[in-house]
Design a protein around this motif. Structure first.
Motif, PDB file in Angstrom:
ATOM      1  N   LEU A 190       0.824  -1.210   0.000  1.00  0.00           N
ATOM      2  CA  LEU A 190       0.000   0.000   0.000  1.00  0.00           C
ATOM      3  C   LEU A 190       0.858   1.260   0.000  1.00  0.00           C
ATOM      4  O   LEU A 190       0.537   2.243  -0.684  1.00  0.00           O
ATOM      5  CB  LEU A 190      -0.930  -0.008   1.227  1.00  0.00           C
ATOM      6  N   GLU A 191       1.954   1.263   0.749  1.00  0.00           N
ATOM      7  CA  GLU A 191       2.847   2.417   0.747  1.00  0.00           C
ATOM      8  C   GLU A 191       3.467   2.642  -0.627  1.00  0.00           C
ATOM      9  O   GLU A 191       3.585   3.777  -1.085  1.00  0.00           O
ATOM     10  CB  GLU A 191       3.938   2.217   1.800  1.00  0.00           C
ATOM     11  N   ASN A 192       3.858   1.573  -1.303  1.00  0.00           N
ATOM     12  CA  ASN A 192       4.426   1.705  -2.649  1.00  0.00           C
ATOM     13  C   ASN A 192       3.394   2.245  -3.625  1.00  0.00           C
ATOM     14  O   ASN A 192       3.708   3.091  -4.472  1.00  0.00           O
ATOM     15  CB  ASN A 192       4.950   0.352  -3.124  1.00  0.00           C
ATOM     16  N   ARG A 193       2.149   1.775  -3.518  1.00  0.00           N
ATOM     17  CA  ARG A 193       1.097   2.290  -4.410  1.00  0.00           C
ATOM     18  C   ARG A 193       0.829   3.761  -4.159  1.00  0.00           C
ATOM     19  O   ARG A 193       0.672   4.544  -5.102  1.00  0.00           O
ATOM     20  CB  ARG A 193      -0.186   1.490  -4.201  1.00  0.00           C
ATOM     21  N   LEU A 194       0.781   4.179  -2.890  1.00  0.00           N
ATOM     22  CA  LEU A 194       0.546   5.580  -2.557  1.00  0.00           C
ATOM     23  C   LEU A 194       1.674   6.453  -3.060  1.00  0.00           C
ATOM     24  O   LEU A 194       1.440   7.533  -3.612  1.00  0.00           O
ATOM     25  CB  LEU A 194       0.394   5.728  -1.041  1.00  0.00           C
ATOM     26  N   ARG A 195       2.907   5.992  -2.916  1.00  0.00           N
ATOM     27  CA  ARG A 195       4.047   6.761  -3.396  1.00  0.00           C
ATOM     28  C   ARG A 195       4.021   6.885  -4.915  1.00  0.00           C
ATOM     29  O   ARG A 195       4.303   7.952  -5.471  1.00  0.00           O
ATOM     30  CB  ARG A 195       5.342   6.089  -2.936  1.00  0.00           C
ATOM     31  N   THR A 196       3.632   5.811  -5.606  1.00  0.00           N
ATOM     32  CA  THR A 196       3.544   5.854  -7.066  1.00  0.00           C
ATOM     33  C   THR A 196       2.447   6.809  -7.520  1.00  0.00           C
ATOM     34  O   THR A 196       2.609   7.561  -8.481  1.00  0.00           O
ATOM     35  CB  THR A 196       3.274   4.448  -7.612  1.00  0.00           C
ATOM     36  N   THR A 202       2.009  14.490  -9.781  1.00  0.00           N
ATOM     37  CA  THR A 202       2.803  15.713  -9.822  1.00  0.00           C
ATOM     38  C   THR A 202       3.499  15.803 -11.161  1.00  0.00           C
ATOM     39  O   THR A 202       4.200  14.879 -11.556  1.00  0.00           O
ATOM     40  CB  THR A 202       3.847  15.718  -8.689  1.00  0.00           C
ATOM     41  N   PRO A 203       3.322  16.924 -11.960  1.00  0.00           N
ATOM     42  CA  PRO A 203       3.993  17.046 -13.251  1.00  0.00           C
ATOM     43  C   PRO A 203       5.498  17.107 -13.077  1.00  0.00           C
ATOM     44  O   PRO A 203       6.014  17.593 -12.085  1.00  0.00           O
ATOM     45  CB  PRO A 203       3.424  18.355 -13.829  1.00  0.00           C
ATOM     46  N   ALA A 204       6.203  16.572 -14.091  1.00  0.00           N
ATOM     47  CA  ALA A 204       7.663  16.528 -14.028  1.00  0.00           C
ATOM     48  C   ALA A 204       8.227  17.932 -14.034  1.00  0.00           C
ATOM     49  O   ALA A 204       7.928  18.747 -14.903  1.00  0.00           O
ATOM     50  CB  ALA A 204       8.204  15.729 -15.223  1.00  0.00           C
ATOM     51  N   GLY A 205       9.071  18.247 -13.074  1.00  0.00           N
ATOM     52  CA  GLY A 205       9.696  19.561 -12.993  1.00  0.00           C
ATOM     53  C   GLY A 205       8.770  20.662 -12.558  1.00  0.00           C
ATOM     54  O   GLY A 205       9.129  21.840 -12.592  1.00  0.00           O
ATOM     55  N   GLY A 206       7.537  20.316 -12.188  1.00  0.00           N
ATOM     56  CA  GLY A 206       6.586  21.348 -11.797  1.00  0.00           C
ATOM     57  C   GLY A 206       6.832  21.827 -10.382  1.00  0.00           C
ATOM     58  O   GLY A 206       7.319  21.116  -9.534  1.00  0.00           O
ATOM     59  N   VAL A 207       6.483  23.079 -10.143  1.00  0.00           N
ATOM     60  CA  VAL A 207       6.616  23.679  -8.823  1.00  0.00           C
ATOM     61  C   VAL A 207       5.235  23.995  -8.307  1.00  0.00           C
ATOM     62  O   VAL A 207       4.424  24.613  -9.000  1.00  0.00           O
ATOM     63  CB  VAL A 207       7.469  24.971  -8.880  1.00  0.00           C
ATOM     64  N   THR A 208       4.933  23.577  -7.152  1.00  0.00           N
ATOM     65  CA  THR A 208       3.627  23.805  -6.550  1.00  0.00           C
ATOM     66  C   THR A 208       3.536  25.244  -6.064  1.00  0.00           C
ATOM     67  O   THR A 208       4.362  25.702  -5.270  1.00  0.00           O
ATOM     68  CB  THR A 208       3.396  22.845  -5.380  1.00  0.00           C
TER      69      THR A 208
END
Length: 293
Positions: A190-196, A202-208
């Protein structure tokens, strides 16, 4: 068991009694497997089981599968079958459930024992392959039976019940350890799925970018410190620009300065404000009289 070991009576036991009563004696062997048998004892019974498991192992070997190696831990409490590297218990055969044990005279590498399963109450024949220790392992199991029987006579039968309780607790511990390992694997999955999921959202290189908080009317709260600048409201509409304040002060037709809620004070009103109000009231009264006429 006495009949099974009758031909060994003239031989001395191979281990010190303390090794089997206080500890255990380990052996390494290859595990051909186990199969259900109809009778709890008998040479023909184990011979048929050996023939059946050898044939099944021959088929698996032709498919590229190797015979698994195991570690046997023999004591007066039973025979444990473990995975040699991880020491995980695969089978725990309690001694009072073993009804027959013998080595194969036609094949010096093979030895077997029959044990009654604690859950299904079926008789299972376990078959092993040991190049040099098949007869020795059989003798060691026989010595464990002899010591357990002596201890049974000395304790008046109480020790058997104690061993059953200990064996039950050991099985319960083993089941709990297996369940705990399964739960750990589920939590890790479940932790691996949540991390994935978080990485993919999150877009690659994007800044929130943190948007400013708004009130219940979706308006940005006023801050006297912040410099006014044209911004967009939370609903996407462009806010109108704030009109600049003119340096020239405009007055109404009575000569009074318009009221400014953002720039007012006690000293901003002229000293003759009351007189101007009186003049305004007189003018309005005169103006109304003329209109009615």
């Amino acid at each position: 068991m006495n009949r099974a070991f009758s031909r060994k009576k003239d031989k001395t036991w191979m281990h010190m009694p303390e090794a089997l009563s206080k500890h255990y004696v380990p052996y390494n062997a290859k595990f051909l497997g186990s199969t259900e048998v109809e009778q709890p004892k008998g040479t023909e019974v184990v011979r048929d089981a050996v023939r059946k498991l050898k044939f099944a192992r021959h088929i698996k070997k032709s498919e590229g599968q190797k015979i698994p190696k195991v570690e046997l831990q023999i004591s007066i409490y039973g025979v444990k079958i473990l995975e040699p590297k991880t020491k995980e218990v695969q089978h725990n055969c309690q001694l009072h459930r073993i009804s027959f044990c013998a080595d194969d005279k036609t094949d010096k590498r093979i030895f077997t024992f029959i044990c009654k399963d604690s859950e299904s109450n079926k008789h299972l024949c376990f078959v092993f392959d040991s190049e040099k220790c098949a007869e020795e392992i059989t003798l060691t199991i026989g010595q464990a039976f002899d010591l357990a029987y002596r201890k049974f006579l000395e304790s008046g039968g109480k020790d058997v019940e104690t061993r059953k309780q200990i064996a039950g607790m050991q099985k319960r511990i083993q089941d709990l350890e297996t369940e705990n390992m399964e739960l750990k694997n589920k939590v890790q999955d479940l932790e691996n799925r949540l991390r994935t999921t978080q990485v993919s959202s999150t877009p690659a290189g994007g800044v929130t970018v943190t948007s400013p908080s708004t009130d219940i009317f979706d308006m940005i709260p006023f801050s006297p410190i912040s410099h006014p600048s044209p911004t967009s409201a939370g609903n996407g509409t462009q806010l109108p620009p704030i009109p600049s304040r003119s340096s020239e002060i405009k007055r109404d037709l009575f000569g009074a300065e318009p009221f400014d809620p953002f720039n007012c004070g006690a000293g901003d009103f002229p000293p003759d404000i009351q007189s101007k109000l009186d003049e305004m009231q007189t003018f309005m009264a005169f103006y109304n009289v003329r209109i009615w006429r």
